[in-house]
Design a protein around this motif. Structure first.
Motif, mmCIF file in Angstrom:
data_model
loop_
_atom_site.group_PDB
_atom_site.id
_atom_site.type_symbol
_atom_site.label_atom_id
_atom_site.label_comp_id
_atom_site.label_asym_id
_atom_site.label_seq_id
_atom_site.Cartn_x
_atom_site.Cartn_y
_atom_site.Cartn_z
ATOM 1 N N VAL A 35 0.791 -1.191 -0.145
ATOM 2 C CA VAL A 35 0.008 -0.165 0.040
ATOM 3 C C VAL A 35 0.905 1.231 -0.198
ATOM 4 O O VAL A 35 0.521 2.283 -0.540
ATOM 5 N N PHE A 36 1.913 1.192 0.491
ATOM 6 C CA PHE A 36 2.947 2.500 0.779
ATOM 7 C C PHE A 36 3.050 3.246 -0.616
ATOM 8 O O PHE A 36 2.937 4.268 -0.697
ATOM 9 N N PRO A 37 3.274 2.452 -1.715
ATOM 10 C CA PRO A 37 3.694 3.204 -2.960
ATOM 11 C C PRO A 37 2.239 4.130 -3.241
ATOM 12 O O PRO A 37 2.492 4.996 -3.991
ATOM 13 N N HIS A 38 1.162 3.472 -3.261
ATOM 14 C CA HIS A 38 0.050 4.214 -3.442
ATOM 15 C C HIS A 38 -0.138 5.405 -2.662
ATOM 16 O O HIS A 38 -0.607 6.655 -3.109
ATOM 17 N N PHE A 39 0.190 5.335 -1.242
ATOM 18 C CA PHE A 39 0.330 6.522 -0.474
ATOM 19 C C PHE A 39 1.355 7.482 -1.115
ATOM 20 O O PHE A 39 1.155 8.918 -1.113
ATOM 21 N N ALA A 40 2.447 6.983 -1.370
ATOM 22 C CA ALA A 40 3.538 7.845 -1.894
ATOM 23 C C ALA A 40 3.225 8.708 -3.139
ATOM 24 O O ALA A 40 3.540 9.781 -3.396
ATOM 25 N N ALA A 41 2.340 7.926 -4.215
ATOM 26 C CA ALA A 41 1.809 8.851 -5.194
ATOM 27 C C ALA A 41 0.889 9.916 -4.877
ATOM 28 O O ALA A 41 1.191 11.025 -5.389
ATOM 29 N N TRP A 42 -0.173 9.487 -4.176
ATOM 30 C CA TRP A 42 -0.741 10.496 -3.413
ATOM 31 C C TRP A 42 -0.193 11.703 -3.023
ATOM 32 O O TRP A 42 -0.442 12.802 -3.102
ATOM 33 N N ALA A 43 0.814 11.431 -2.104
ATOM 34 C CA ALA A 43 1.512 12.425 -1.096
ATOM 35 C C ALA A 43 2.481 13.268 -1.786
ATOM 36 O O ALA A 43 3.111 14.159 -1.252
ATOM 37 N N GLU B 272 1.308 14.244 -5.250
ATOM 38 C CA GLU B 272 0.881 14.867 -6.199
ATOM 39 C C GLU B 272 0.926 16.381 -6.261
ATOM 40 O O GLU B 272 0.580 17.018 -5.209
ATOM 41 N N PRO B 273 0.890 17.000 -7.338
ATOM 42 C CA PRO B 273 0.797 18.535 -7.276
ATOM 43 C C PRO B 273 -0.379 19.210 -7.012
ATOM 44 O O PRO B 273 -1.276 18.382 -7.487
ATOM 45 N N GLY B 274 -0.468 20.092 -6.152
ATOM 46 C CA GLY B 274 -1.953 20.596 -5.870
ATOM 47 C C GLY B 274 -2.222 19.918 -4.558
ATOM 48 O O GLY B 274 -3.543 20.502 -4.072
ATOM 49 N N ASN B 275 -1.770 18.863 -3.984
ATOM 50 C CA ASN B 275 -2.238 18.280 -2.851
ATOM 51 C C ASN B 275 -1.946 19.252 -1.579
ATOM 52 O O ASN B 275 -0.635 19.376 -1.490
ATOM 53 N N PRO B 276 -2.910 19.537 -0.937
ATOM 54 C CA PRO B 276 -2.530 20.521 0.118
ATOM 55 C C PRO B 276 -1.577 20.055 1.304
ATOM 56 O O PRO B 276 -0.798 20.759 1.911
ATOM 57 N N ASP B 277 -1.685 18.670 1.335
ATOM 58 C CA ASP B 277 -0.861 17.615 2.343
ATOM 59 C C ASP B 277 0.434 17.112 1.487
ATOM 60 O O ASP B 277 1.029 16.178 1.986
ATOM 61 N N ARG B 278 0.879 17.570 0.561
ATOM 62 C CA ARG B 278 2.048 17.112 -0.216
ATOM 63 C C ARG B 278 3.103 17.176 0.629
ATOM 64 O O ARG B 278 3.539 18.127 1.142
ATOM 65 N N VAL B 279 4.006 16.245 0.850
ATOM 66 C CA VAL B 279 5.068 15.907 1.394
ATOM 67 C C VAL B 279 6.406 16.032 0.694
ATOM 68 O O VAL B 279 7.487 16.156 1.170
ATOM 69 N N VAL C 247 9.205 9.939 -1.099
ATOM 70 C CA VAL C 247 8.391 9.922 0.473
ATOM 71 C C VAL C 247 8.792 8.720 1.060
ATOM 72 O O VAL C 247 8.879 9.061 2.387
ATOM 73 N N ARG C 248 9.226 7.585 0.601
ATOM 74 C CA ARG C 248 9.781 6.574 1.427
ATOM 75 C C ARG C 248 10.953 6.866 2.288
ATOM 76 O O ARG C 248 11.010 6.896 3.342
#
Length: 499
Positions: free
Chosen positions: A263-271, A273-280, A287-288
């Motif tokens: 699952v972590f790669p799916h989170f990493a793709a989301w985290a 994403e440009p425009g994501n207010p919680d982008r890390v 991300v990892r």
């Protein structure tokens, strides 16, 4: 199982011939028709807040020890919403909760109402609080407040890999459960949960039951199907536990290693994403390593966190937040926000916790069930070896999935061997499983599918998250399961649902 329960975000054989002797199996098919004659007294539910006004409640007395059916009795709290079309009614659909420690009492008027009309027309929807869980006869270990922290309930090793504190926690929790848990805690087990369900079936006046079991509920459902094969009608098992009879919950805990990697790669793709207010991070690949660096830094330099349990943001709190957040994509912002806070040296408001009496009850049910289902190793050396290997191979979970839970010091031996799941029995089981599931990974579901042989067909869904049916918007998966519940028609073979 997931080891996370549905009541808390804080928070597995007697020979079959002996069991079925209690109530001889009936092989006649369940037939559509009006509600069977019930021995239960159904009344309006008290104190259920927003429950559907059609939902009714009842109490059933069952043996504390099914080997002594005339001995001490305990209460099970039940609920139902009757089938909506008497002319189409087929029987009862048991909503088997996750856990151990979860309840489905509110599910007939909650998630049960997500079922399509053709399913609601055919079944009384039956919810229940399993043995040990309030408002059924309940247990409580009286644990210290600190031992209710998620980082204690999940056995995260110390930053250097030491498990000394985990072994001490196991001793302390086990001693408290022996001191305060009463006789009932010795009779919490998956097999007894399955026997309780058959008592409910009989009290309802049903010859057979259908079921929708989720997470740990899949193990209860498959154990029921093994012990009472000819009393099963249509069984849906959703987000499936590894049925390994030599390890039981140890296999479920170990499954978090692969579940996080899935699952972590799916989170990493989301985290990223440009425009994501919680982008890390700017890219998923960053991300990892960022997460691992933050966890290591918090191991060395925890940040005070007033009101939390424990009252600091340390590396294991971040890791536990990661595990919780990967249960479904809707929780991803919780992890991202905590990573951003940790990077800046701050903390968000302390997360709300369930009321302590609920945590005490859920924790006692979880410990009692997991530890009574199978004997765990007692040797600290064995856990140290496993944790060392796990930390090297799966750094995101840092050895936790191979570590010692309270079962390592449990004061009671299991009263019976775990039920071995086999392919013997009617072909009445449909498995549905997300491809990416942190708690019950696809690898474990495949082991259950293999054990069941011709009895089962599996629908694998291209989705991320824990819980599959009616949870992820996958039309193919939902349609396949709904059609089976409504008609009894399963796919001819295993199915992959892309969308």
């Amino acid at each position: 199982m997931s080891l996370t329960t549905t009541r808390s975000l804080a928070l597995t054989a007697v020979p079959a011939a002996l069991l079925v002797a209690l109530l001889p199996p009936l092989t006649a098919d369940a037939l559509p028709g009006p509600a069977a004659r019930s021995a239960l007294s159904w009344e309006p539910c008290a104190g259920t807040g927003g429950a559907d006004p059609r939902q009714e409640c009842a109490t059933l007395r069952v043996p504390m020890d099914h080997a002594d059916p005339e001995g001490a009795q305990i209460s099970l709290a039940l609920s139902r919403v009757p089938a909506e079309d008497d002319g189409a009614r087929r029987g009862a659909l048991f909503l088997i909760p996750g856990g151990p420690g979860g309840s489905s009492l509110d599910d007939p008027s909650g998630k049960g109402q997500k079922l399509p009309q053709e399913v609601r027309d055919r079944y009384d929807l039956i919810g229940f609080a399993p043995r040990g869980l309030a408002p059924s006869s309940s247990v409580d270990c009286g644990l210290e407040h600190g031992d209710l922290a998620l980082t204690k309930l999940r056995p995260w090793p110390a930053p250097d890999g030491s498990i000394d504190d985990n072994m001490a926690t196991a001793e302390r929790v086990s001693d408290a459960c022996a001191r305060n848990g009463g006789e009932l805690i010795r009779h919490l087990s998956t097999a007894n949960n399955a026997r309780d369900l058959d008592r409910v079936r009989a009290a309802l006046g049903e010859r057979k039951i259908s079921a929708w079991g989720v997470s740990y509920g899949t193990y209860v459902g498959v154990v029921y199907s093994q012990l009472f094969p000819h009393r099963t009608d249509r069984i849906v098992l959703d987000s499936n536990d590894d049925p390994d009879p030599t390890r039981v919950a140890r296999a479920w805990l170990a499954g978090h290693e692969q579940g996080v990697e899935d699952v972590f790669p799916h989170f990493a793709a989301w985290a990223s994403e440009p425009g994501n207010p919680d982008r890390v991070a700017e890219t998923a690949a960053e991300v990892r390593p960022l997460f691992l660096r933050l966890a290591a830094r918090l191991d060395r330099e925890p940040i005070p966190w007033p009101g939390a349990n424990p009252e600091e943001l340390n590396g294991n709190v971040l890791r536990q937040t990661m595990l919780d957040s990967l249960y479904r994509p809707g929780r991803y912002p919780t992890l991202a926000k905590l990573m951003l806070a940790a990077r800046s040296g701050t903390v968000p408001p302390a997360p709300p916790a369930p009321p302590e009496p609920v945590l005490q009850n859920v924790t006692a049910v979880g410990a009692g069930t997991l530890c009574n289902d199978v004997a765990w190793p007692r040797s600290a050396a064995a856990y140290r070896k496993d944790v060392t290997g796990s930390r090297a191979g799966y750094p995101l979970t840092a050895g936790m999935p191979r570590n010692a839970m309270p079962c390592a010091a449990w004061p009671y031996e299991p009263r019976e061997a775990p039920v071995r799941i086999t392919g013997r029995g009617p072909s009445t089981i449909l498995l549905v499983q997300n491809e990416r599931d942190v708690a019950t990974p696809l690898s474990g579901a495949r082991k259950l599918r293999e054990a069941l042989g011709r009895r089962a067909v599996m629908v694998t869904v291209n989705a991320t998250g824990h819980d599959s049916y009616l949870a992820d918007g996958n039309a193919c998966g939902d349609r396949t399961v709904s059609h089976y519940l409504a008609t009894g028609e399963r796919p001819d073979g295993d199915v992959y649902c892309r969308s």
